[in-house]
Design an enzyme around this catalytic site. Structure first.
Site, PDB file in Angstrom:
ATOM      1  CG  HIS A  26       8.010  21.614  12.651  1.00  0.00           C
ATOM      2  ND1 HIS A  26       7.207  20.500  12.661  1.00  0.00           N
ATOM      3  CD2 HIS A  26       9.215  21.197  12.199  1.00  0.00           C
ATOM      4  CE1 HIS A  26       7.902  19.452  12.247  1.00  0.00           C
ATOM      5  NE2 HIS A  26       9.125  19.851  11.967  1.00  0.00           N
ATOM      6  CG  HIS A  86       7.112  14.314  14.625  1.00  0.00           C
ATOM      7  ND1 HIS A  86       7.738  13.269  14.002  1.00  0.00           N
ATOM      8  CD2 HIS A  86       7.790  15.423  14.250  1.00  0.00           C
ATOM      9  CE1 HIS A  86       8.727  13.722  13.265  1.00  0.00           C
ATOM     10  NE2 HIS A  86       8.803  15.027  13.401  1.00  0.00           N
ATOM     11  CG  HIS A 132      14.150  20.313  12.400  1.00  0.00           C
ATOM     12  ND1 HIS A 132      13.345  20.196  13.510  1.00  0.00           N
ATOM     13  CD2 HIS A 132      13.439  19.837  11.350  1.00  0.00           C
ATOM     14  CE1 HIS A 132      12.191  19.653  13.138  1.00  0.00           C
ATOM     15  NE2 HIS A 132      12.215  19.422  11.836  1.00  0.00           N
ATOM     16  CG  PHE A 166       6.562  12.839   9.946  1.00  0.00           C
ATOM     17  CD1 PHE A 166       7.010  14.119  10.213  1.00  0.00           C
ATOM     18  CD2 PHE A 166       5.438  12.381  10.624  1.00  0.00           C
ATOM     19  CE1 PHE A 166       6.349  14.931  11.126  1.00  0.00           C
ATOM     20  CE2 PHE A 166       4.778  13.180  11.536  1.00  0.00           C
ATOM     21  CZ  PHE A 166       5.227  14.452  11.788  1.00  0.00           C
ATOM     22  CG  HIS A 172      13.067  12.859  10.436  1.00  0.00           C
ATOM     23  ND1 HIS A 172      12.015  13.079   9.586  1.00  0.00           N
ATOM     24  CD2 HIS A 172      12.830  13.627  11.524  1.00  0.00           C
ATOM     25  CE1 HIS A 172      11.195  13.959  10.125  1.00  0.00           C
ATOM     26  NE2 HIS A 172      11.658  14.306  11.311  1.00  0.00           N
ATOM     27  CG  HIS A 209       8.490  19.881   7.571  1.00  0.00           C
ATOM     28  ND1 HIS A 209       9.542  19.205   7.015  1.00  0.00           N
ATOM     29  CD2 HIS A 209       8.776  20.013   8.885  1.00  0.00           C
ATOM     30  CE1 HIS A 209      10.440  18.936   7.964  1.00  0.00           C
ATOM     31  NE2 HIS A 209      10.005  19.426   9.110  1.00  0.00           N
ATOM     32  CG  HIS A 226      13.275  17.183  15.519  1.00  0.00           C
ATOM     33  ND1 HIS A 226      12.172  16.710  16.180  1.00  0.00           N
ATOM     34  CD2 HIS A 226      13.104  16.816  14.214  1.00  0.00           C
ATOM     35  CE1 HIS A 226      11.370  16.098  15.313  1.00  0.00           C
ATOM     36  NE2 HIS A 226      11.902  16.145  14.124  1.00  0.00           N
TER      37      HIS A 226
HETATM   38 CU1  C2O Z   1      10.671  15.432  12.607  1.00  0.00          CU
HETATM   39 CU2  C2O Z   1      10.538  18.760  11.023  1.00  0.00          CU
HETATM   40  O1  C2O Z   1      10.146  16.993  11.569  1.00  0.00           O
END
Ligand code: C2O
Length: 344
Positions: A241, A112, A275, A262, A92, A245, A121
């Site tokens: 999203h 992203h 995800h 990230f 990631h 996070h 993802h």
């Molecule tokens: Cu690549 Cu939830 O982030």
């Protein structure tokens, strides 16, 4: 200018990159991807079992015990090995902080804030799921999803508070809260009923009224070769999203690591439940839009990523490979979605 060439990472040079707050990070693998034989993606056998992803708050103890054991094993795998837990997390980091350049360009390859967000993802968690299944010897293993879009799922999922699924770098205050504060980085300290009602109305906006066109839902059309050409996350990517996070990550860390940044987000196994739900929202949105292709642009369909599969083979996965989850042999257990009727 717009070149219309599919995006692809130049795997021959992996370099230091930068976190969201512009701090240097380094996530390049010891097993260099450029030294591996790159194989084309192959769909799973159509007669193999369909993995059924279930809400995290509904899975049973036996399931959790197995899942925990497998993640524990992943954490013991030697650090260089692609199946090692933190190496997985670094996949990631590689594609999110820009550790590779785009092919034939000095622009960074980042997935992203554009139409690469959902497909990348999807592929990432697809392989994570299959690797875990392989470790446990269970080809029906499916990742749980954190159904934060529904009232019952609007708490931090308990199964991630224990054993190998636990993580210390989380926000202790949020994890005690009445219901997740989904949407705007601000703590509203509402009673849970009021928070739930707000969240449902917000979901209605992100999934329906604010996401009528593919560009709005999927993110802008990132074109190759031009840095900063497009920087426009889709509705769901922007929130819940991004906001969730941050909500999960430890507020006392500089970038709310782990989930809040990230480069470190996938070091917390709840990333994969988060995800799975993001991915589920994609399937729901697509259904609401008549199951039509999101985009027919070749530069999207042919854009490619690389991942290690459950047999430690490096695979080239194109966006077109991940558009149909039936072919990927998994699905989401259906649950009620009261936000469908939560028009404000
Ligand atoms: Cu690549 Cu939830 O982030």
């Amino acid at each position: 200018e717009y070149k219309g060439i599919p995006l692809k990472a130049n795997l021959s040079v992996c370099h230091a990159s930068f976190s969201d707050a512009d701090r240097p990070v380094y996530c390049c693998p010891a097993w260099k991807d450029a030294d591996q034989t790159l194989l084309d993606f192959e769909f799973p056998d159509p007669s193999s079992p369909v993995r059924i992803r279930r809400p995290a708050h509904l899975v049973d103890e036996e399931f959790v015990a197995k899942y925990e054991r497998a993640v524990g094993i992943m954490k013991q795998i030697p650090p260089d090995h692609p199946h090692n837990f933190w190496r997985q997390a670094n996949m990631h980091c590689l594609y999110c902080t820009g550790a590779y350049d785009q092919m034939n360009s000095s622009a960074l390859f980042k997935i992203h804030r554009s139409w690469l967000f959902f497909p990348w993802h999807r592929a990432f968690i697809y392989f994570h799921e299959r690797i875990l299944g392989k470790i446990m010897g269970d080809d029906t293993f499916a990742l749980p999803y954190w159904s934060w879009d529904t009232p019952e799922g609007m708490w931090f999922p308990d199964i991630y508070r224990k054993g190998a699924l636990n993580e210390t770098e989380r926000d202790a205050i949020h994890l005690r809260e009445a219901a997740v504060d989904d949407f705007d980085y601000v703590d509203h300290d509402l009673a849970s009923d009021a928070q739930i009602a707000d969240n449902l109305a917000f979901m209605y906006h992100q999934m329906i009224s604010g996401a009528k066109k593919p560009e709005l839902f999927m993110g802008c059309k990132l074109q190759s070769g031009v840095e900063g050409w497009c920087d426009g996350p889709g509705t769901i990517e922007a929130a819940p999203h991004n906001t969730l996070h941050s909500w999960v990550g430890n507020r006392y860390n500089p970038e709310r690591e782990n989930m809040g940044a990230f480069y470190s987000a996938a070091r917390d196994e709840v990333f994969f439940a988060h995800h799975s739900n993001i991915d589920r929202m994609w399937t729901v949105w697509k259904k609401l839009h008549g199951d039509k292709p999101e985009f027919v642009d070749q530069e999207w369909l042919e854009s490619e990523f690389t991942f290690y599969d459950e047999n430690v083979r490096l695979r080239r996965v194109k966006v077109r490979d991940v558009l149909n989850i039936d072919k990927l042999r998994y699905r989401y257990e259906d649950i009620d979605m009261p936000w469908l009727a939560a028009r404000p």
